[in-house]
Design a protein around this motif. Structure first.
Motif: not given
Length: 279
Positions: A216-242
């Motif tokens: 019930q206190r969960s974040v919106k799926a659209s907020d996580l989609a932004e994290v997906f995009y960052k993980a997919a496009t960041e030039l120097k990616p991290s191994l983990r995205y939270l």
């Protein structure tokens, strides 16, 4: 190869659906795969909805073949398909346990194997594996779900070491609670996976109450989609995205102080048990 191409699994609901829409809005060609393909929005220019069952080898091959035939290349694969086969570890059938691994882990492995030759040939690619904070933290009834996510993370890290030489990176996104059907399905499974007159009935009731409150206190799926995009496009990616601070805190405690984390889980269970019995 000017148009960026992303393949997303589990794209009919929650984070996968929101990611498909986000990538399309940012100008990407999106190949969105799911079993319930009718739930994927159609966009003649940006989103191609394809039937995909990640537990089926023929389906995985057809998915990748279609993308390569139409687009000629794949820049990013997002392994998002997954669900929670919750229930007592003793009582979940081996058939359901195997299906949990087929969906959450082996499907990602097979699709990745299918796209890597193309990514190596183009000297670029990104594999984004959607794990969970459940790859590090844990709770009762989630034994096989947590096991799949831990496996996905270890596999992703090894893969990253092997493919980085070809300009390819493999990274993990670790969502916490997210507004989607995941929690409803996990709760339903936790009850259906119990045997008749199960000794675990009180535990299932307690965990269900706690998980329901957490979702019930969960974040919106659209907020996580932004994290997906960052993980997919960041030039120097991290191994983990939270995403959320609470997710990062729990993962850090579980990694660095496993005894403290276990005690915290026990205390939380006692609290929810008390709350449940006082109703």
């Amino acid at each position: 190869m000017n148009e960026k191409v992303v393949a997303i699994t589990g794209a009919s609901n929650g984070m996968g659906l929101e990611a498909a829409k986000l990538f399309a809005n940012k100008g990407w060609k999106v190949f969105a795969g799911a079993r319930r393909v009718e739930k994927i929005p159609r966009d003649a220019d940006r989103i191609v909805a394809l039937h995909l069952d990640v537990t089926n080898t023929d389906s995985n091959h057809a998915f990748v073949t279609h993308i390569l035939k139409e687009a000629g290349h794949i820049d990013v694969l997002i392994n998002n398909a997954g669900y929670g086969e919750y229930g007592p570890a003793e009582e979940i059938s081996m058939t359901k346990i195997r299906n949990q691994f087929e969906t959450n882990f082996f499907g990602a492995v097979e699709l990745t194997q299918l796209v890597l030759p193309t990514m190596r040939a183009q000297n670029y690619g990104r594999i984004v594996n959607i794990s969970s904070i459940g790859g590090d933290v844990y709770m009762p009834l989630g034994a096989y779900y947590h096991a799949t996510k831990a496996a996905l993370q270890q596999w992703s890290d090894v893969l990253d070491l092997e493919v980085a030489q070809f300009g390819i990176r493999s990274v993990c996104v670790q969502p916490g609670g997210t507004q989607s059907s995941w929690g409803t399905i996990a709760l339903k499974n936790s009850h259906s996976n119990m045997r008749e007159n199960s000794a675990y009935q009180p535990l299932v009731d307690t965990v269900s109450a706690g998980l329901d409150r957490f979702m019930q206190r969960s974040v919106k799926a659209s907020d996580l989609a932004e994290v997906f995009y960052k993980a997919a496009t960041e030039l120097k990616p991290s191994l983990r995205y939270l995403h959320a601070f609470g997710d990062k805190f729990m993962v850090n405690v579980a990694r660095r102080h496993p005894k403290i984390f276990r005690k915290a889980i026990i205390i939380a269970m006692r609290y929810f048990e008390k709350q449940n019995t006082s109703k």
